[in-house]
Design a protein around this motif. Structure first.
Motif, PDB file in Angstrom:
ATOM      1  N   ALA A 120       9.175 -10.518  14.588  1.00 47.06           N
ATOM      2  CA  ALA A 120       9.880 -11.302  13.570  1.00 47.06           C
ATOM      3  C   ALA A 120       9.744 -10.677  12.188  1.00 47.06           C
ATOM      4  O   ALA A 120      10.721 -10.597  11.431  1.00 47.06           O
ATOM      5  CB  ALA A 120       9.357 -12.729  13.569  1.00 47.06           C
ATOM      6  N   PHE A 121       8.536 -10.233  11.844  1.00 42.77           N
ATOM      7  CA  PHE A 121       8.316  -9.635  10.529  1.00 42.77           C
ATOM      8  C   PHE A 121       9.064  -8.310  10.398  1.00 42.77           C
ATOM      9  O   PHE A 121       9.655  -8.028   9.352  1.00 42.77           O
ATOM     10  CB  PHE A 121       6.823  -9.424  10.277  1.00 42.77           C
ATOM     11  N   SER A 122       9.031  -7.503  11.447  1.00 43.02           N
ATOM     12  CA  SER A 122       9.730  -6.215  11.408  1.00 43.02           C
ATOM     13  C   SER A 122      11.227  -6.434  11.256  1.00 43.02           C
ATOM     14  O   SER A 122      11.905  -5.732  10.481  1.00 43.02           O
ATOM     15  CB  SER A 122       9.444  -5.415  12.682  1.00 43.02           C
ATOM     16  N   ASN A 123      11.756  -7.398  11.986  1.00 44.90           N
ATOM     17  CA  ASN A 123      13.187  -7.690  11.923  1.00 44.90           C
ATOM     18  C   ASN A 123      13.582  -8.188  10.535  1.00 44.90           C
ATOM     19  O   ASN A 123      14.606  -7.778   9.971  1.00 44.90           O
ATOM     20  CB  ASN A 123      13.535  -8.737  12.981  1.00 44.90           C
ATOM     21  N   ALA A 124      12.760  -9.059   9.963  1.00 49.09           N
ATOM     22  CA  ALA A 124      13.072  -9.614   8.645  1.00 49.09           C
ATOM     23  C   ALA A 124      12.911  -8.576   7.539  1.00 49.09           C
ATOM     24  O   ALA A 124      13.657  -8.584   6.554  1.00 49.09           O
ATOM     25  CB  ALA A 124      12.178 -10.814   8.361  1.00 49.09           C
ATOM     26  N   ALA A 125      11.932  -7.675   7.698  1.00 52.71           N
ATOM     27  CA  ALA A 125      11.673  -6.665   6.675  1.00 52.71           C
ATOM     28  C   ALA A 125      12.660  -5.506   6.732  1.00 52.71           C
ATOM     29  O   ALA A 125      12.952  -4.873   5.717  1.00 52.71           O
ATOM     30  CB  ALA A 125      10.252  -6.133   6.811  1.00 52.71           C
ATOM     31  N   GLY A 126      13.163  -5.230   7.940  1.00 51.23           N
ATOM     32  CA  GLY A 126      14.058  -4.096   8.108  1.00 51.23           C
ATOM     33  C   GLY A 126      13.314  -2.791   8.350  1.00 51.23           C
ATOM     34  O   GLY A 126      13.915  -1.718   8.357  1.00 51.23           O
ATOM     35  N   PHE A 127      12.015  -2.881   8.571  1.00 55.11           N
ATOM     36  CA  PHE A 127      11.197  -1.717   8.919  1.00 55.11           C
ATOM     37  C   PHE A 127       9.977  -2.213   9.698  1.00 55.11           C
ATOM     38  O   PHE A 127       9.645  -3.396   9.653  1.00 55.11           O
ATOM     39  CB  PHE A 127      10.769  -0.917   7.677  1.00 55.11           C
ATOM     40  N   PRO A 128       9.291  -1.317  10.427  1.00 52.01           N
ATOM     41  CA  PRO A 128       8.209  -1.768  11.309  1.00 52.01           C
ATOM     42  C   PRO A 128       7.029  -2.391  10.552  1.00 52.01           C
ATOM     43  O   PRO A 128       6.564  -1.857   9.545  1.00 52.01           O
ATOM     44  CB  PRO A 128       7.768  -0.488  12.022  1.00 52.01           C
ATOM     45  N   LEU A 171      11.960 -17.495   8.220  1.00 54.69           N
ATOM     46  CA  LEU A 171      11.906 -16.275   7.419  1.00 54.69           C
ATOM     47  C   LEU A 171      13.204 -16.018   6.651  1.00 54.69           C
ATOM     48  O   LEU A 171      13.193 -15.349   5.616  1.00 54.69           O
ATOM     49  CB  LEU A 171      11.588 -15.065   8.304  1.00 54.69           C
ATOM     50  N   THR A 172      14.315 -16.539   7.174  1.00 59.57           N
ATOM     51  CA  THR A 172      15.596 -16.355   6.479  1.00 59.57           C
ATOM     52  C   THR A 172      16.012 -17.616   5.727  1.00 59.57           C
ATOM     53  O   THR A 172      17.071 -17.641   5.107  1.00 59.57           O
ATOM     54  CB  THR A 172      16.705 -15.970   7.479  1.00 59.57           C
ATOM     55  N   GLY A 173      15.172 -18.663   5.823  1.00 56.09           N
ATOM     56  CA  GLY A 173      15.472 -19.932   5.159  1.00 56.09           C
ATOM     57  C   GLY A 173      14.382 -20.307   4.174  1.00 56.09           C
ATOM     58  O   GLY A 173      14.178 -19.628   3.163  1.00 56.09           O
ATOM     59  N   PRO A 174      13.629 -21.389   4.488  1.00 55.25           N
ATOM     60  CA  PRO A 174      12.617 -21.884   3.537  1.00 55.25           C
ATOM     61  C   PRO A 174      11.543 -20.861   3.181  1.00 55.25           C
ATOM     62  O   PRO A 174      10.988 -20.912   2.084  1.00 55.25           O
ATOM     63  CB  PRO A 174      11.998 -23.081   4.269  1.00 55.25           C
ATOM     64  N   GLY A 175      11.233 -19.954   4.106  1.00 64.41           N
ATOM     65  CA  GLY A 175      10.157 -19.001   3.852  1.00 64.41           C
ATOM     66  C   GLY A 175      10.608 -17.672   3.287  1.00 64.41           C
ATOM     67  O   GLY A 175       9.776 -16.765   3.086  1.00 64.41           O
ATOM     68  N   LYS A 176      11.889 -17.534   3.014  1.00 63.80           N
ATOM     69  CA  LYS A 176      12.420 -16.225   2.600  1.00 63.80           C
ATOM     70  C   LYS A 176      11.755 -15.709   1.334  1.00 63.80           C
ATOM     71  O   LYS A 176      11.353 -14.546   1.256  1.00 63.80           O
ATOM     72  CB  LYS A 176      13.930 -16.321   2.403  1.00 63.80           C
TER      73      LYS A 176
END
Length: 303
Positions: A221-229, A281-286
């Motif tokens: 989830a973190f890698s996907n949200a960050a755009g890198f590993p 991660l894409t909502g309240p926690g963004k």
């Protein structure tokens, strides 16, 4: 004299109380928030959202009693000792004072927010065992009550030092070990629903969680949200040897007490779909994720 309100929310400027107060307001309910400082920015934000304020101190029973006037339902939560503001003994005093005041005021329903680690026997950690004691006291009183035991907050993942800004995130579970968590937004709406439906929930104890997550789930989830590993690893043995607080928490994750035992499908049947980490991660926690990801590299990561 306090302005009329249906619900009194303690900790209204904090994470849990704030989430519950705003969820009640979103349902069109009249809410009174208990605050120490009515001039703080958070208190002003509560007022701007239509929440009235009751000014007081949890060590001042008279101020608690004044806040209870005309109230139907109460949400009770106290600061825990790891925050550095109170001791475990003081937390117990505060929790009992709120319950006593609710009883004296003839409140029709008290919701006490405990911990997922409470009610499962002694943990050896005072800030968990204090909540078990408050739970027992609340249930001993002739006031209709509901105990909610939230899992760890997703927001905790964003605390400084976990390593997101280094690309190596550390937390309590093994890579393949599940640990339940909950988004504060879900916590708020669940407790608000319980407060609004006392006949359905009075006398019950509810373990609440949004999702069970492994270390590998966090990595993905973190890698996907960050755009890198972002690599996940459990706290190192060296750190756990040095830090007795983290070591004991990790032991309680391993033995299941802090890992969470909520029946998430049953919760979703009662309260609707829960927020998953990817949504958070894409909502309240963004904004929290962005801040943790971009924190200065000088920040010392827990390892």
């Amino acid at each position: 004299m306090n302005q009329p309100a249906e619900f009194l929310v303690f900790g209204a400027t904090g994470q849990q109380g704030g989430a519950v107060a705003h969820a009640l307001r979103a349902n069109g309910r009249k809410v009174r928030g208990f605050v120490r400082d009515p001039y703080s920015e958070k208190a002003k934000a509560l007022m701007a959202s239509g929440i009235t304020l009751a000014v007081g101190n949890l060590f001042d029973r008279a101020s608690i009693d004044r806040a209870m006037e005309g109230i139907q339902g109460v949400f009770s939560v106290q600061t825990s000792s790891p925050g550095g503001e109170v001791s475990d003994e003081q937390e117990i005093i505060q929790g009992k004072a709120i319950a006593d005041s609710a009883l004296a005021a003839g409140v029709s329903h008290l919701v006490y927010s405990s911990s997922g680690a409470a009610g499962k026997g002694p943990t050896g950690m005072g800030h968990f065992d204090s909540k078990s004691e408050i739970e027992n006291y609340v249930r001993s009183l002739p006031v209709p009550s509901t105990i909610t035991r939230p899992a760890s907050f997703m927001e905790m993942l964003m605390l400084p030092g976990m390593g997101l800004n280094t690309g190596h995130f550390s937390f309590f579970m093994q890579r393949n070990q599940p640990m339940q968590m909950i988004a504060l937004e879900d916590l708020g709406r669940i407790n608000a629903h319980i407060l609004c439906n006392p006949q359905q929930f009075a006398g019950k104890v509810l373990e609440i969680s949004s999702q069970a997550l492994t270390g590998e789930d966090l990595e993905y989830a973190f890698s996907n949200a960050a755009g890198f590993p972002i690599h996940y690893q459990r706290f190192s043995e060296a750190l756990l040897t040095q830090n007795s607080f983290l070591r004991r928490l990790t032991e309680l994750v391993d033995n299941g007490i802090v890992a969470g035992v909520a029946d998430i499908p049953a919760l979703e049947a009662m309260f609707g779909e829960m927020m998953k980490l990817e949504q958070w991660l894409t909502g309240p926690g963004k904004h929290l994720f962005s801040a943790a990801l971009n924190a200065p590299q000088a920040e010392i990561a827990l390892r």
